[in-house]
Design an enzyme around this catalytic site. Structure first.
Site, PDB file in Angstrom:
ATOM      1  N   TYR A  21      13.164   8.586  -1.797  1.00  0.00           N
ATOM      2  CA  TYR A  21      13.003   9.620  -2.764  1.00  0.00           C
ATOM      3  C   TYR A  21      14.237  10.650  -2.511  1.00  0.00           C
ATOM      4  O   TYR A  21      14.251  11.882  -2.312  1.00  0.00           O
ATOM      5  CB  TYR A  21      11.703  10.600  -2.862  1.00  0.00           C
ATOM      6  CG  TYR A  21      10.350   9.616  -3.017  1.00  0.00           C
ATOM      7  CD1 TYR A  21      10.169   9.098  -4.000  1.00  0.00           C
ATOM      8  CD2 TYR A  21       9.744   9.227  -1.608  1.00  0.00           C
ATOM      9  CE1 TYR A  21       8.951   8.114  -3.945  1.00  0.00           C
ATOM     10  CE2 TYR A  21       8.694   8.532  -1.968  1.00  0.00           C
ATOM     11  CZ  TYR A  21       8.187   8.083  -2.987  1.00  0.00           C
ATOM     12  OH  TYR A  21       7.283   7.282  -3.020  1.00  0.00           O
ATOM     13  N   TYR A 149      -2.322   8.765  -5.733  1.00  0.00           N
ATOM     14  CA  TYR A 149      -1.189   8.141  -5.502  1.00  0.00           C
ATOM     15  C   TYR A 149      -1.458   6.637  -4.848  1.00  0.00           C
ATOM     16  O   TYR A 149      -2.414   6.372  -4.120  1.00  0.00           O
ATOM     17  CB  TYR A 149      -0.557   8.750  -4.281  1.00  0.00           C
ATOM     18  CG  TYR A 149       0.783   8.074  -3.805  1.00  0.00           C
ATOM     19  CD1 TYR A 149       2.046   7.888  -4.586  1.00  0.00           C
ATOM     20  CD2 TYR A 149       0.901   7.022  -2.919  1.00  0.00           C
ATOM     21  CE1 TYR A 149       3.040   7.226  -4.504  1.00  0.00           C
ATOM     22  CE2 TYR A 149       2.129   6.404  -2.568  1.00  0.00           C
ATOM     23  CZ  TYR A 149       3.245   6.330  -3.197  1.00  0.00           C
ATOM     24  OH  TYR A 149       4.332   5.626  -3.104  1.00  0.00           O
ATOM     25  N   ASP A 250      -8.368   2.106  -2.674  1.00  0.00           N
ATOM     26  CA  ASP A 250      -7.218   2.111  -2.078  1.00  0.00           C
ATOM     27  C   ASP A 250      -7.370   2.780  -0.869  1.00  0.00           C
ATOM     28  O   ASP A 250      -7.488   4.176  -0.732  1.00  0.00           O
ATOM     29  CB  ASP A 250      -6.035   2.734  -2.951  1.00  0.00           C
ATOM     30  CG  ASP A 250      -4.712   2.803  -2.486  1.00  0.00           C
ATOM     31  OD1 ASP A 250      -4.757   2.599  -1.134  1.00  0.00           O
ATOM     32  OD2 ASP A 250      -3.862   3.307  -2.969  1.00  0.00           O
ATOM     33  N   LYS A 279      -0.685   0.357   5.680  1.00  0.00           N
ATOM     34  CA  LYS A 279      -0.070   1.268   6.560  1.00  0.00           C
ATOM     35  C   LYS A 279      -0.723   1.166   8.077  1.00  0.00           C
ATOM     36  O   LYS A 279       0.315   0.444   8.813  1.00  0.00           O
ATOM     37  CB  LYS A 279      -0.591   2.782   6.128  1.00  0.00           C
ATOM     38  CG  LYS A 279       0.412   3.238   4.833  1.00  0.00           C
ATOM     39  CD  LYS A 279       0.259   4.598   4.623  1.00  0.00           C
ATOM     40  CE  LYS A 279       1.378   4.835   3.705  1.00  0.00           C
ATOM     41  NZ  LYS A 279       1.141   5.066   2.289  1.00  0.00           N
TER      42      LYS A 279
HETATM   43  C1  LIG Z   1       1.486   4.844   0.996  1.00  0.00           C
HETATM   44  C2  LIG Z   1       0.361   4.322   0.059  1.00  0.00           C
HETATM   45  C3  LIG Z   1       0.840   3.147  -0.871  1.00  0.00           C
HETATM   46  C4  LIG Z   1       2.008   2.410  -0.979  1.00  0.00           C
HETATM   47  O1  LIG Z   1       2.158   1.801   0.217  1.00  0.00           O
HETATM   48  P1  LIG Z   1       3.616   1.232   0.598  1.00  0.00           P
HETATM   49  O2  LIG Z   1       3.416   0.308   1.826  1.00  0.00           O
HETATM   50  O3  LIG Z   1       4.434   2.519   0.722  1.00  0.00           O
HETATM   51  O4  LIG Z   1       3.981   0.494  -0.732  1.00  0.00           O
HETATM   52  C5  LIG Z   1      -0.376   2.965  -1.670  1.00  0.00           C
HETATM   53  N1  LIG Z   1      -1.469   3.695  -1.857  1.00  0.00           N
HETATM   54  C6  LIG Z   1      -1.846   4.660  -0.764  1.00  0.00           C
HETATM   55  C7  LIG Z   1      -2.989   5.678  -1.112  1.00  0.00           C
HETATM   56  C8  LIG Z   1      -0.870   5.161  -0.012  1.00  0.00           C
HETATM   57  O5  LIG Z   1      -1.061   6.011   0.978  1.00  0.00           O
END
Ligand SMILES: *Cc1c(COP(=O)(O)O)cnc(C)c1O
Length: 429
Positions: A21, A149, A250, A279
Protein backbone atom coordinates in the site's frame (compact mmCIF):
# COMPACT_ATOMS: atom_id res chain seq x y z
CA UNK A 1 28.18 -12.27 -3.96
CA UNK A 2 29.24 -8.88 -2.68
CA UNK A 3 26.95 -7.27 -0.17
CA UNK A 4 25.39 -3.85 -0.66
CA UNK A 5 25.71 -1.03 1.81
CA UNK A 6 22.72 0.75 3.28
CA UNK A 7 22.80 3.63 0.82
CA UNK A 8 22.94 1.28 -2.16
CA UNK A 9 20.02 -0.79 -0.89
CA UNK A 10 17.98 2.31 -0.16
CA UNK A 11 18.63 3.69 -3.65
CA UNK A 12 17.63 0.43 -5.37
CA UNK A 13 14.56 0.11 -3.17
CA UNK A 14 13.41 3.65 -3.92
CA UNK A 15 14.07 3.22 -7.62
CA UNK A 16 12.27 -0.08 -8.13
CA UNK A 17 10.36 -1.62 -5.27
CA UNK A 18 6.73 -1.43 -4.31
CA UNK A 19 5.99 -1.86 -0.61
CA UNK A 20 2.54 -2.74 0.77
CA UNK A 21 0.00 0.00 0.00
CA UNK A 22 2.70 2.50 -0.87
CA UNK A 23 3.64 5.13 -3.42
CA UNK A 24 6.68 4.90 -5.65
CA UNK A 25 6.74 8.63 -6.23
CA UNK A 26 6.54 9.67 -2.57
CA UNK A 27 7.77 6.59 -0.73
CA UNK A 28 7.65 6.62 3.07
CA UNK A 29 10.85 5.59 4.85
CA UNK A 30 11.69 1.87 4.84
CA UNK A 31 13.90 0.73 7.70
CA UNK A 32 16.74 -1.55 6.68
CA UNK A 33 16.69 -4.76 8.73
CA UNK A 34 19.79 -6.96 8.54
CA UNK A 35 18.85 -9.72 10.97
CA UNK A 36 16.09 -10.72 13.34
CA UNK A 37 16.21 -12.98 16.39
CA UNK A 38 13.74 -13.64 19.18
CA UNK A 39 11.55 -10.55 19.34
CA UNK A 40 14.23 -8.22 18.01
CA UNK A 41 14.70 -6.68 14.58
CA UNK A 42 18.30 -5.57 14.03
CA UNK A 43 18.68 -2.46 11.88
CA UNK A 44 21.64 -1.84 9.60
CA UNK A 45 22.84 1.01 11.83
CA UNK A 46 23.14 -1.35 14.81
CA UNK A 47 19.95 -0.35 16.60
CA UNK A 48 17.53 -3.10 17.67
CA UNK A 49 13.75 -2.77 17.71
CA UNK A 50 11.36 -4.82 19.84
CA UNK A 51 8.79 -6.25 17.47
CA UNK A 52 5.19 -5.68 18.49
CA UNK A 53 3.71 -6.80 15.17
CA UNK A 54 4.94 -10.40 14.77
CA UNK A 55 5.34 -9.38 11.12
CA UNK A 56 1.56 -8.99 10.70
CA UNK A 57 0.31 -11.81 12.97
CA UNK A 58 2.81 -14.39 11.62
CA UNK A 59 5.99 -14.70 13.70
CA UNK A 60 4.36 -16.21 16.79
CA UNK A 61 7.58 -17.91 17.97
CA UNK A 62 9.81 -14.91 17.25
CA UNK A 63 12.55 -14.83 14.62
CA UNK A 64 15.39 -17.16 13.81
CA UNK A 65 14.02 -19.97 15.95
CA UNK A 66 16.42 -22.94 16.02
CA UNK A 67 13.63 -25.53 15.78
CA UNK A 68 12.03 -23.89 12.76
CA UNK A 69 15.41 -23.26 11.14
CA UNK A 70 16.25 -26.94 11.57
CA UNK A 71 12.94 -28.06 10.06
CA UNK A 72 13.60 -26.02 6.93
CA UNK A 73 17.22 -27.15 6.62
CA UNK A 74 16.27 -30.78 6.97
CA UNK A 75 13.53 -30.50 4.35
CA UNK A 76 15.82 -28.48 2.06
CA UNK A 77 18.32 -31.31 1.93
CA UNK A 78 15.55 -33.67 0.77
CA UNK A 79 13.75 -31.38 -1.68
CA UNK A 80 12.71 -27.74 -1.75
CA UNK A 81 9.77 -28.24 -4.03
CA UNK A 82 8.04 -30.72 -6.24
CA UNK A 83 4.78 -30.37 -8.12
CA UNK A 84 1.67 -31.54 -6.27
CA UNK A 85 -0.20 -32.73 -9.35
CA UNK A 86 0.02 -36.52 -9.24
CA UNK A 87 2.69 -36.43 -6.52
CA UNK A 88 2.46 -36.35 -2.75
CA UNK A 89 4.94 -36.08 0.13
CA UNK A 90 5.22 -36.48 3.87
CA UNK A 91 5.28 -32.79 4.90
CA UNK A 92 1.91 -32.15 3.20
CA UNK A 93 0.34 -35.39 4.48
CA UNK A 94 1.43 -34.65 8.03
CA UNK A 95 0.24 -31.06 7.82
CA UNK A 96 -3.20 -32.10 6.60
CA UNK A 97 -3.50 -34.55 9.48
CA UNK A 98 -2.43 -31.93 12.03
CA UNK A 99 -4.84 -29.31 10.71
CA UNK A 100 -7.76 -31.74 10.64
CA UNK A 101 -6.96 -32.87 14.20
CA UNK A 102 -6.73 -29.33 15.59
CA UNK A 103 -9.65 -27.62 13.87
CA UNK A 104 -13.34 -28.13 14.75
CA UNK A 105 -14.59 -31.66 14.08
CA UNK A 106 -16.32 -31.83 10.71
CA UNK A 107 -13.53 -30.04 8.82
CA UNK A 108 -11.53 -32.86 7.34
CA UNK A 109 -10.50 -31.97 3.80
CA UNK A 110 -7.55 -29.63 3.22
CA UNK A 111 -6.61 -27.50 0.20
CA UNK A 112 -3.12 -25.95 0.43
CA UNK A 113 -2.31 -22.70 -1.34
CA UNK A 114 0.19 -19.87 -1.33
CA UNK A 115 -1.31 -17.03 0.67
CA UNK A 116 -4.26 -15.94 2.73
CA UNK A 117 -5.97 -14.11 -0.11
CA UNK A 118 -5.70 -17.16 -2.34
CA UNK A 119 -7.17 -19.36 0.41
CA UNK A 120 -10.16 -17.00 0.47
CA UNK A 121 -10.52 -17.29 -3.33
CA UNK A 122 -10.41 -21.06 -2.89
CA UNK A 123 -13.04 -20.94 -0.13
CA UNK A 124 -15.38 -18.88 -2.31
CA UNK A 125 -14.88 -21.20 -5.27
CA UNK A 126 -15.64 -24.17 -3.03
CA UNK A 127 -18.90 -22.58 -1.92
CA UNK A 128 -19.95 -21.80 -5.50
CA UNK A 129 -19.00 -25.21 -6.85
CA UNK A 130 -20.84 -26.84 -3.95
CA UNK A 131 -24.13 -25.11 -4.77
CA UNK A 132 -23.70 -25.88 -8.46
CA UNK A 133 -23.42 -29.52 -7.53
CA UNK A 134 -26.65 -29.23 -5.54
CA UNK A 135 -28.52 -27.97 -8.58
CA UNK A 136 -28.55 -24.38 -7.28
CA UNK A 137 -26.07 -22.52 -9.50
CA UNK A 138 -27.86 -19.23 -8.77
CA UNK A 139 -26.44 -19.35 -5.23
CA UNK A 140 -23.23 -17.46 -5.98
CA UNK A 141 -23.30 -14.29 -3.90
CA UNK A 142 -21.59 -13.78 -0.58
CA UNK A 143 -22.75 -12.01 2.54
CA UNK A 144 -19.93 -10.43 4.55
CA UNK A 145 -19.68 -8.35 7.69
CA UNK A 146 -19.03 -4.64 7.52
CA UNK A 147 -15.60 -3.82 8.91
CA UNK A 148 -14.19 -7.08 7.58
CA UNK A 149 -10.94 -7.76 5.75
CA UNK A 150 -10.34 -10.87 3.66
CA UNK A 151 -7.40 -10.05 1.40
CA UNK A 152 -6.39 -8.14 -1.70
CA UNK A 153 -7.28 -10.40 -4.64
CA UNK A 154 -10.53 -9.71 -6.49
CA UNK A 155 -13.01 -12.06 -4.86
CA UNK A 156 -11.42 -11.37 -1.47
CA UNK A 157 -11.65 -7.60 -2.06
CA UNK A 158 -15.32 -7.92 -2.94
CA UNK A 159 -16.07 -9.12 0.60
CA UNK A 160 -13.87 -6.58 2.41
CA UNK A 161 -15.61 -3.66 4.10
CA UNK A 162 -17.13 -1.60 1.28
CA UNK A 163 -16.02 1.70 2.87
CA UNK A 164 -12.53 1.02 4.26
CA UNK A 165 -11.86 -1.59 1.57
CA UNK A 166 -11.03 -0.86 -2.05
CA UNK A 167 -14.53 -0.93 -3.53
CA UNK A 168 -14.48 2.69 -4.69
CA UNK A 169 -11.26 2.08 -6.65
CA UNK A 170 -12.48 -1.02 -8.43
CA UNK A 171 -16.20 -0.37 -8.63
CA UNK A 172 -17.63 -2.24 -11.59
CA UNK A 173 -14.80 -4.75 -11.60
CA UNK A 174 -15.78 -6.31 -8.27
CA UNK A 175 -18.61 -8.76 -7.66
CA UNK A 176 -21.38 -6.99 -5.76
CA UNK A 177 -21.84 -8.73 -2.45
CA UNK A 178 -24.17 -8.19 0.50
CA UNK A 179 -23.03 -6.67 3.78
CA UNK A 180 -24.43 -6.73 7.30
CA UNK A 181 -23.11 -4.96 10.39
CA UNK A 182 -21.58 -6.95 13.24
CA UNK A 183 -22.48 -5.85 16.77
CA UNK A 184 -20.67 -2.63 17.60
CA UNK A 185 -20.62 -3.69 21.25
CA UNK A 186 -17.36 -5.32 22.29
CA UNK A 187 -16.41 -8.91 23.03
CA UNK A 188 -18.02 -8.97 26.50
CA UNK A 189 -21.31 -7.27 25.59
CA UNK A 190 -24.48 -8.99 26.86
CA UNK A 191 -26.72 -10.56 24.22
CA UNK A 192 -28.96 -8.18 22.30
CA UNK A 193 -31.43 -9.68 19.82
CA UNK A 194 -31.21 -6.49 17.74
CA UNK A 195 -27.77 -7.69 16.56
CA UNK A 196 -29.56 -10.11 14.25
CA UNK A 197 -32.06 -7.69 12.71
CA UNK A 198 -30.04 -6.77 9.65
CA UNK A 199 -28.21 -10.00 8.99
CA UNK A 200 -31.30 -12.09 9.78
CA UNK A 201 -33.38 -10.09 7.34
CA UNK A 202 -30.78 -10.30 4.58
CA UNK A 203 -30.35 -14.04 5.00
CA UNK A 204 -34.09 -14.55 4.91
CA UNK A 205 -34.63 -12.46 1.78
CA UNK A 206 -31.52 -13.46 -0.20
CA UNK A 207 -31.11 -17.14 0.78
CA UNK A 208 -31.86 -18.30 -2.77
CA UNK A 209 -28.92 -16.36 -4.23
CA UNK A 210 -26.49 -16.66 -1.30
CA UNK A 211 -23.71 -19.25 -1.44
CA UNK A 212 -22.10 -18.37 1.88
CA UNK A 213 -21.61 -15.96 4.71
CA UNK A 214 -17.94 -15.08 5.10
CA UNK A 215 -16.63 -13.56 8.31
CA UNK A 216 -13.63 -13.26 10.58
CA UNK A 217 -14.70 -14.96 13.82
CA UNK A 218 -14.62 -12.69 16.94
CA UNK A 219 -11.77 -10.41 15.80
CA UNK A 220 -12.01 -8.24 12.70
CA UNK A 221 -8.40 -7.48 11.78
CA UNK A 222 -7.22 -5.08 9.11
CA UNK A 223 -10.77 -3.80 8.53
CA UNK A 224 -10.80 -2.02 11.89
CA UNK A 225 -9.35 -4.20 14.68
CA UNK A 226 -12.76 -4.71 16.32
CA UNK A 227 -13.95 -7.54 18.58
CA UNK A 228 -17.53 -8.84 18.71
CA UNK A 229 -19.28 -11.25 21.10
CA UNK A 230 -19.20 -15.04 20.58
CA UNK A 231 -23.00 -15.16 20.90
CA UNK A 232 -23.29 -13.27 17.61
CA UNK A 233 -21.09 -15.80 15.83
CA UNK A 234 -23.20 -18.64 17.28
CA UNK A 235 -26.39 -16.96 16.09
CA UNK A 236 -24.98 -16.43 12.56
CA UNK A 237 -24.06 -20.12 12.41
CA UNK A 238 -27.68 -20.99 13.30
CA UNK A 239 -29.07 -18.54 10.74
CA UNK A 240 -26.86 -20.05 8.02
CA UNK A 241 -28.17 -23.53 8.81
CA UNK A 242 -31.74 -22.30 8.93
CA UNK A 243 -31.50 -20.65 5.51
CA UNK A 244 -29.30 -23.17 3.71
CA UNK A 245 -26.23 -20.94 3.39
CA UNK A 246 -22.65 -22.10 4.00
CA UNK A 247 -20.45 -20.40 6.61
CA UNK A 248 -16.85 -19.51 5.70
CA UNK A 249 -14.68 -18.59 8.70
CA UNK A 250 -11.58 -16.59 7.82
CA UNK A 251 -9.15 -17.40 10.65
CA UNK A 252 -6.10 -16.24 8.74
CA UNK A 253 -5.35 -13.65 11.44
CA UNK A 254 -7.00 -15.30 14.47
CA UNK A 255 -5.79 -18.88 14.01
CA UNK A 256 -3.11 -20.57 16.13
CA UNK A 257 -3.86 -19.00 19.48
CA UNK A 258 -3.88 -15.26 18.89
CA UNK A 259 -7.24 -14.62 20.60
CA UNK A 260 -6.52 -16.96 23.53
CA UNK A 261 -8.20 -19.98 21.87
CA UNK A 262 -6.39 -22.07 19.28
CA UNK A 263 -9.07 -20.94 16.80
CA UNK A 264 -11.46 -18.06 17.44
CA UNK A 265 -14.48 -20.20 16.43
CA UNK A 266 -13.92 -22.05 19.72
CA UNK A 267 -15.13 -18.97 21.64
CA UNK A 268 -18.58 -19.69 20.21
CA UNK A 269 -18.26 -23.47 20.09
CA UNK A 270 -19.13 -23.47 16.41
CA UNK A 271 -17.66 -25.00 13.31
CA UNK A 272 -17.78 -23.40 9.88
CA UNK A 273 -18.35 -25.33 6.66
CA UNK A 274 -15.17 -23.85 5.21
CA UNK A 275 -12.17 -22.48 7.14
CA UNK A 276 -9.25 -20.33 5.91
CA UNK A 277 -5.87 -20.44 7.66
CA UNK A 278 -2.65 -18.59 6.87
CA UNK A 279 -0.31 -16.07 8.50
CA UNK A 280 0.91 -17.87 11.68
CA UNK A 281 0.55 -21.25 9.93
CA UNK A 282 4.29 -21.40 9.21
CA UNK A 283 5.33 -19.39 12.27
CA UNK A 284 6.11 -16.54 9.90
CA UNK A 285 8.73 -18.42 7.89
CA UNK A 286 7.21 -19.02 4.48
CA UNK A 287 4.03 -18.11 2.68
CA UNK A 288 1.43 -20.86 2.97
CA UNK A 289 -2.31 -21.03 3.50
CA UNK A 290 -4.92 -23.73 3.89
CA UNK A 291 -8.63 -23.92 3.14
CA UNK A 292 -10.40 -26.70 5.04
CA UNK A 293 -13.90 -27.93 4.32
CA UNK A 294 -16.30 -30.58 5.52
CA UNK A 295 -16.74 -33.95 3.85
CA UNK A 296 -20.24 -32.82 2.88
CA UNK A 297 -18.90 -29.82 0.95
CA UNK A 298 -16.08 -31.86 -0.60
CA UNK A 299 -18.36 -34.70 -1.68
CA UNK A 300 -20.84 -32.21 -3.09
CA UNK A 301 -18.17 -30.49 -5.17
CA UNK A 302 -16.87 -33.79 -6.53
CA UNK A 303 -20.36 -35.04 -7.40
CA UNK A 304 -20.96 -31.95 -9.54
CA UNK A 305 -20.64 -31.63 -13.30
CA UNK A 306 -16.91 -30.82 -13.14
CA UNK A 307 -16.30 -33.82 -10.86
CA UNK A 308 -13.24 -32.09 -9.45
CA UNK A 309 -12.39 -28.92 -7.56
CA UNK A 310 -11.08 -26.45 -10.12
CA UNK A 311 -7.99 -24.95 -8.52
CA UNK A 312 -4.33 -25.97 -8.51
CA UNK A 313 -1.55 -23.50 -7.71
CA UNK A 314 1.96 -24.15 -9.06
CA UNK A 315 3.45 -24.11 -5.57
CA UNK A 316 0.61 -26.07 -3.96
CA UNK A 317 1.78 -27.96 -0.88
CA UNK A 318 5.32 -26.60 -1.08
CA UNK A 319 7.39 -29.05 1.01
CA UNK A 320 9.56 -26.41 2.70
CA UNK A 321 6.48 -24.45 3.77
CA UNK A 322 4.66 -27.58 4.94
CA UNK A 323 7.71 -28.77 6.87
CA UNK A 324 8.08 -25.50 8.75
CA UNK A 325 4.31 -25.36 9.33
CA UNK A 326 4.45 -28.80 10.93
CA UNK A 327 7.36 -27.72 13.12
CA UNK A 328 5.63 -24.48 14.06
CA UNK A 329 2.42 -26.23 15.08
CA UNK A 330 4.34 -28.81 17.12
CA UNK A 331 6.34 -26.05 18.79
CA UNK A 332 3.16 -24.14 19.61
CA UNK A 333 1.37 -27.16 21.07
CA UNK A 334 4.42 -28.13 23.14
CA UNK A 335 4.66 -24.60 24.54
CA UNK A 336 2.61 -23.13 27.39
CA UNK A 337 0.84 -20.96 24.81
CA UNK A 338 -2.38 -20.43 26.78
CA UNK A 339 -0.42 -19.16 29.78
CA UNK A 340 1.77 -16.98 27.58
CA UNK A 341 -1.19 -15.40 25.83
CA UNK A 342 -3.06 -14.92 29.11
CA UNK A 343 0.02 -13.16 30.52
CA UNK A 344 0.32 -10.93 27.45
CA UNK A 345 -3.40 -10.14 27.67
CA UNK A 346 -3.21 -9.23 31.37
CA UNK A 347 -0.15 -7.05 30.82
CA UNK A 348 -1.69 -5.30 27.80
CA UNK A 349 -4.89 -4.61 29.76
CA UNK A 350 -2.96 -3.11 32.64
CA UNK A 351 -0.34 -1.16 30.73
CA UNK A 352 -2.51 0.16 27.89
CA UNK A 353 -5.37 1.22 30.20
CA UNK A 354 -3.81 4.64 30.99
CA UNK A 355 -3.88 5.46 27.24
CA UNK A 356 -7.68 5.49 27.53
CA UNK A 357 -7.45 8.76 29.45
CA UNK A 358 -5.42 10.61 26.80
CA UNK A 359 -7.34 13.31 24.95
CA UNK A 360 -6.49 11.90 21.51
CA UNK A 361 -7.56 8.35 22.32
CA UNK A 362 -11.08 7.07 21.52
CA UNK A 363 -10.84 3.56 22.96
CA UNK A 364 -8.44 0.93 24.24
CA UNK A 365 -9.35 -2.73 23.74
CA UNK A 366 -7.51 -5.98 24.38
CA UNK A 367 -8.26 -9.61 23.57
CA UNK A 368 -5.72 -12.41 23.84
CA UNK A 369 -2.38 -11.25 22.47
CA UNK A 370 -3.98 -8.30 20.65
CA UNK A 371 -3.92 -4.76 22.00
CA UNK A 372 -5.58 -1.86 20.20
CA UNK A 373 -5.43 1.86 20.91
CA UNK A 374 -7.97 3.53 18.68
CA UNK A 375 -7.27 7.24 18.21
CA UNK A 376 -9.87 9.91 17.49
CA UNK A 377 -7.96 11.12 14.42
CA UNK A 378 -5.82 9.24 11.91
CA UNK A 379 -2.15 9.22 12.93
CA UNK A 380 0.68 10.20 10.63
CA UNK A 381 2.35 6.85 10.08
CA UNK A 382 5.86 8.11 9.28
CA UNK A 383 5.99 10.50 12.26
CA UNK A 384 4.58 8.07 14.80
CA UNK A 385 6.77 5.26 13.51
CA UNK A 386 9.89 7.43 13.77
CA UNK A 387 9.02 8.27 17.37
CA UNK A 388 8.54 4.57 18.16
CA UNK A 389 11.79 3.60 16.42
CA UNK A 390 13.63 6.27 18.41
CA UNK A 391 12.43 4.39 21.52
CA UNK A 392 13.51 1.01 20.14
CA UNK A 393 10.02 -0.23 19.26
CA UNK A 394 8.53 -1.57 16.02
CA UNK A 395 4.81 -1.04 15.40
CA UNK A 396 2.95 -0.21 12.22
CA UNK A 397 -0.18 1.83 12.92
CA UNK A 398 -2.77 2.43 10.23
CA UNK A 399 -5.44 5.10 10.10
CA UNK A 400 -6.72 5.70 13.64
CA UNK A 401 -5.41 2.37 14.88
CA UNK A 402 -2.24 1.85 16.86
CA UNK A 403 -2.08 -1.82 17.70
CA UNK A 404 0.12 -4.64 18.93
CA UNK A 405 0.13 -8.36 18.26
CA UNK A 406 3.55 -9.43 19.53
CA UNK A 407 5.21 -12.83 19.18
CA UNK A 408 3.89 -15.11 21.94
CA UNK A 409 7.45 -15.49 23.27
CA UNK A 410 7.83 -11.79 24.08
CA UNK A 411 9.09 -11.21 27.64
CA UNK A 412 7.23 -9.03 30.14
CA UNK A 413 10.14 -6.62 30.02
CA UNK A 414 10.09 -6.35 26.22
CA UNK A 415 6.33 -5.87 26.16
CA UNK A 416 6.61 -3.19 28.84
CA UNK A 417 9.08 -1.31 26.65
CA UNK A 418 6.50 -1.22 23.88
CA UNK A 419 3.60 -0.10 26.10
CA UNK A 420 5.80 2.50 27.83
CA UNK A 421 6.90 3.96 24.50
CA UNK A 422 3.29 4.04 23.31
CA UNK A 423 2.13 5.76 26.49
CA UNK A 424 4.83 8.42 26.25
CA UNK A 425 4.09 9.15 22.61
CA UNK A 426 0.30 8.95 22.54
CA UNK A 427 -0.08 11.23 25.58
CA UNK A 428 0.79 14.11 23.23
CA UNK A 429 -1.57 13.22 20.38
C1 LIG B 1 -4.00 -11.05 6.12
C2 LIG B 1 -5.38 -11.54 5.94
C3 LIG B 1 -5.82 -12.05 4.72
C4 LIG B 1 -4.94 -12.07 3.48
O1 LIG B 1 -3.83 -12.86 3.63
P1 LIG B 1 -2.55 -12.63 2.67
O2 LIG B 1 -1.61 -13.72 3.04
O3 LIG B 1 -2.04 -11.26 2.99
O4 LIG B 1 -3.04 -12.74 1.28
C5 LIG B 1 -7.12 -12.52 4.64
N1 LIG B 1 -7.94 -12.50 5.71
C6 LIG B 1 -7.55 -12.03 6.91
C7 LIG B 1 -8.49 -12.06 8.06
C8 LIG B 1 -6.25 -11.52 7.06
O5 LIG B 1 -5.88 -11.02 8.25
Amino acid sequence: MTSLNAAEIDALDRAHLWHPYSSLTAPPPAYLVRRARGCLLELDDGRTLIDGMASWWCAIHGYNHPTLNAAISEQLSAMAHVMFGGITHEPAARLAAQLVALTPAPLDKVFLSDSGSVSVEVAIKMALQYWQSQGQPQKRRLLALRGGYHGDTFAAMSVCDPVTGMHHLFAGALAEQLFAPPPTAGFDAPWDPAWLNDIGHQLATHADELAAVILEPIVQGAGGMRFYPPAFLRAVRELCDQHGVLLIADEIATGFGRTGKLFACEWAGISPDILCLGKALTGGYLTLAATLCTTQVAEGICSGSAGVFMHGPTFMGNPLACAVANASIELLLASPWQARIAAIEAQLREELAPCGDFPGVAEVRVLGAIGVVEMKQPVDLATLQAELVARGVWLRPFGRLVYLMPPYVISGEELARITTALGEILAHY
